[in-house]
Design a protein around this motif. Sequence first.
Motif, PDB file in Angstrom:
ATOM      1  N   ALA A   1     -10.658  -2.441  -0.078  1.00  0.00           N
ATOM      2  CA  ALA A   1     -10.429  -3.811   0.400  1.00  0.00           C
ATOM      3  C   ALA A   1     -10.633  -3.906   1.912  1.00  0.00           C
ATOM      4  O   ALA A   1     -10.601  -5.011   2.474  1.00  0.00           O
TER       5      ALA A   1
ATOM      6  N   ASN B   1      -0.366  -2.874  10.967  1.00  0.00           N
ATOM      7  CA  ASN B   1       0.906  -3.438  10.515  1.00  0.00           C
ATOM      8  C   ASN B   1       1.994  -3.113  11.535  1.00  0.00           C
ATOM      9  O   ASN B   1       1.943  -2.081  12.207  1.00  0.00           O
TER      10      ASN B   1
ATOM     11  N   PHE C   1      -3.803  -1.246  -7.475  1.00  0.00           N
ATOM     12  CA  PHE C   1      -4.958  -2.058  -7.111  1.00  0.00           C
ATOM     13  C   PHE C   1      -5.984  -1.213  -6.360  1.00  0.00           C
ATOM     14  O   PHE C   1      -5.660  -0.154  -5.838  1.00  0.00           O
ATOM     15  N   CYS C   2      -7.214  -1.749  -6.324  1.00  0.00           N
ATOM     16  CA  CYS C   2      -8.273  -1.147  -5.502  1.00  0.00           C
ATOM     17  C   CYS C   2      -8.715   0.235  -5.981  1.00  0.00           C
ATOM     18  O   CYS C   2      -9.084   1.092  -5.161  1.00  0.00           O
TER      19      CYS C   2
ATOM     20  N   GLY D   1      -1.461  -0.182  -3.614  1.00  0.00           N
ATOM     21  CA  GLY D   1      -2.869  -0.213  -3.244  1.00  0.00           C
ATOM     22  C   GLY D   1      -3.040   0.777  -2.095  1.00  0.00           C
ATOM     23  O   GLY D   1      -2.113   1.515  -1.768  1.00  0.00           O
ATOM     24  N   PRO D   2      -4.204   0.795  -1.464  1.00  0.00           N
ATOM     25  CA  PRO D   2      -4.426   1.758  -0.387  1.00  0.00           C
ATOM     26  C   PRO D   2      -3.789   1.349   0.941  1.00  0.00           C
ATOM     27  O   PRO D   2      -3.511   0.182   1.163  1.00  0.00           O
ATOM     28  N   ASP D   3      -3.538   2.320   1.773  1.00  0.00           N
ATOM     29  CA  ASP D   3      -3.073   2.093   3.145  1.00  0.00           C
ATOM     30  C   ASP D   3      -3.549   3.304   3.953  1.00  0.00           C
ATOM     31  O   ASP D   3      -4.370   4.091   3.466  1.00  0.00           O
TER      32      ASP D   3
ATOM     33  N   LYS E   1       3.881 -11.104   4.530  1.00  0.00           N
ATOM     34  CA  LYS E   1       2.422 -11.180   4.415  1.00  0.00           C
ATOM     35  C   LYS E   1       2.011 -11.879   3.125  1.00  0.00           C
ATOM     36  O   LYS E   1       1.231 -12.832   3.126  1.00  0.00           O
TER      37      LYS E   1
ATOM     38  N   GLY F   1      -7.288  -8.063   3.124  1.00  0.00           N
ATOM     39  CA  GLY F   1      -7.460  -6.996   2.128  1.00  0.00           C
ATOM     40  C   GLY F   1      -6.639  -7.232   0.882  1.00  0.00           C
ATOM     41  O   GLY F   1      -7.139  -7.110  -0.250  1.00  0.00           O
ATOM     42  N   ILE F   2      -5.395  -7.588   1.071  1.00  0.00           N
ATOM     43  CA  ILE F   2      -4.556  -7.786  -0.109  1.00  0.00           C
ATOM     44  C   ILE F   2      -4.953  -9.065  -0.844  1.00  0.00           C
ATOM     45  O   ILE F   2      -4.894  -9.135  -2.071  1.00  0.00           O
TER      46      ILE F   2
ATOM     47  N   GLY G   1       0.790  -1.220   0.000  1.00  0.00           N
ATOM     48  CA  GLY G   1       0.000   0.000   0.000  1.00  0.00           C
ATOM     49  C   GLY G   1       0.828   1.279   0.000  1.00  0.00           C
ATOM     50  O   GLY G   1       2.051   1.267   0.159  1.00  0.00           O
TER      51      GLY G   1
ATOM     52  N   MET H   1       5.316  -6.636   4.168  1.00  0.00           N
ATOM     53  CA  MET H   1       4.525  -7.068   3.009  1.00  0.00           C
ATOM     54  C   MET H   1       5.107  -8.331   2.367  1.00  0.00           C
ATOM     55  O   MET H   1       4.369  -9.159   1.833  1.00  0.00           O
TER      56      MET H   1
ATOM     57  N   LYS I   1       6.388  -1.277  -0.230  1.00  0.00           N
ATOM     58  CA  LYS I   1       5.501  -0.301   0.399  1.00  0.00           C
ATOM     59  C   LYS I   1       5.934   1.084  -0.041  1.00  0.00           C
ATOM     60  O   LYS I   1       7.076   1.289  -0.440  1.00  0.00           O
TER      61      LYS I   1
HETATM   62  N1  PHE Z   1      -2.656  -1.737   3.109  1.00  0.00           N
HETATM   63  C1  PHE Z   1      -2.651  -3.085   2.590  1.00  0.00           C
HETATM   64  C2  PHE Z   1      -1.834  -3.977   3.505  1.00  0.00           C
HETATM   65  O1  PHE Z   1      -1.126  -3.531   4.380  1.00  0.00           O
HETATM   66  C3  PHE Z   1      -2.052  -3.073   1.226  1.00  0.00           C
HETATM   67  C4  PHE Z   1      -2.923  -3.452   0.060  1.00  0.00           C
HETATM   68  C5  PHE Z   1      -4.261  -3.749   0.151  1.00  0.00           C
HETATM   69  C6  PHE Z   1      -2.344  -3.534  -1.185  1.00  0.00           C
HETATM   70  C7  PHE Z   1      -4.987  -4.132  -0.940  1.00  0.00           C
HETATM   71  C8  PHE Z   1      -3.060  -3.908  -2.307  1.00  0.00           C
HETATM   72  C9  PHE Z   1      -4.381  -4.221  -2.183  1.00  0.00           C
HETATM   73  O2  PHE Z   1      -1.878  -5.182   3.386  1.00  0.00           O
END
Ligand code: PHE
Length: 355
Positions: free
Chosen positions: A146, A262, A134-135, A113-115, A66, A291-292, A40, A63, A78
Motif C-alpha cells: 500500500a 506515524n 491486509f496487503c 497490515g504492513p508497517d 486515522k 495506504g490504509i 500495521g 490508528m 497496532k
Molecule cells: N502502516 C499502515 C498505517 O500506519 C497500516 C496499514 C496499511 C494497515 C495498509 C492495513 C493496510 O497506516
Amino acid sequence: MELELEQWGGEELLIRRDARTGAWIGIAIHSTVRGPAVGGTRLRRYASVHAALVDVLRLSAGMTVKNAVAGLPCGGGKAVIAVPGPLTDGEREALLERYAEMIDGLGGRFATGPDIGTGEADMDVIGRRTVHVFCRSLGQGGSGTASPWTAAGVQAGIRATLRHRTGSDDLAGRQVLIQGLGEVGGVLARLLHDAGARLLLADVERERVRATVAALPGAVEVTAEAVIGTECDVFSPCAIGGVLNAETIPQLRCLIVAGAANNQLLEEADAERLRTAGILYAPDFVINSGGIMRGIGAERLGWSEAQIDARIQAIGETLEEIYRASERLDISTAAAANRLAQEALTPVEVATPPG
Ligand code: PHE
C-alpha cells in the motif's frame, strides 16, 4: 517515557514473549467503536521491551483517529514484534506464523497490515494462519503493498499544506527535505522529483540515500544528523516517530511539516510549539492515511481504483478543513484534527460490497 495504561484509553493489550526467538509480541486494540481494530505490524529491534510497548500503545491510538478521519469502518489497533536481533528466514516465518495464531485467537477484533519492517511477503506468511490480514501479495489474493498510495496521499497533503501556508501548491522549485527513504519515503521522493521539487534526502542508512540521490538528478544528500536545522520549504518526516519535540522544534527552518511517519509529535504540547513557531503542521494521522484507505478500500469495501484515488486526493481537502478549523477555533492543527476524529468516533453501518 512511562507506560500509562489509563492515559492510553484503549480496550485490550496482548503481550507475549516468543520463547523460541526471544522476541516480544504486543498487540494493542485501542478502539473497536467504528469496527474491528486495524493497524500495521511493526517489526524491529527496540532499546527495551518497555519501549516497544510504549510504541504499540501510542501507535494503536493513532490508528483509531486515522481510520475515523479517513471514514473507514474500522477501529484502531497496532502490533509490534520486538526482535532481539537478526533472524534467519526460517525463524522469521515461524515467528510470524505464531504471531498470526495470536491474531486469529482474537476472533476478528484485530486485523493487521504492513508497517515498518514488514511487507507483503510477511502478510502472505501471516495469511497462512489467519484471514485477518491486509496487503498480502496479488498472487495470494491480497491488494499488495500500500506504500505508493500512502506516498500519493502525502504528496496531496504537501500540496494542500503549501497552498494554505503560501498561497501556491506548485512544487516546482520547492525545497523538500525527506527524512527516511523507506517504502513510503522512497516513492514520495520520486513523485516530488517528477513534480519539479528540489529534494534534500536523508536516511540513517547511507547506502540508501546514495542510491536514491543517484537515481534522482538534482537531489542532494543531507546527513541524518543534519536533518533538524536544515533550511527547506517542506520538512517531510517519513521515518520513525517523535521527531517533533521541545528540543527540535526551535531548530526547524521550514514553512510546513508534512510527512508520512506515524506519531511525529513526541507530546501533545509540540503541536502548540509548532504553531507558535509559525510552522504549519499537517497532522500525521490525516496525511498518511492513503495506504490504509487503499488496503481496506480494495479488500473490504469494493472500491475501484478511481474511487481510491479520489479518496486519497481528498486528503488535501480534509487538511484544508482542519487548517480552517484551527484558525477559527484558535487551536493547533493537531487539536483540530483530533476534534474531527472524536466527532467521527461513532459506530458505522457497513454496506456489503456487491459480489
Ligand atoms: N502502516 C499502515 C498505517 O500506519 C497500516 C496499514 C496499511 C494497515 C495498509 C492495513 C493496510 O497506516
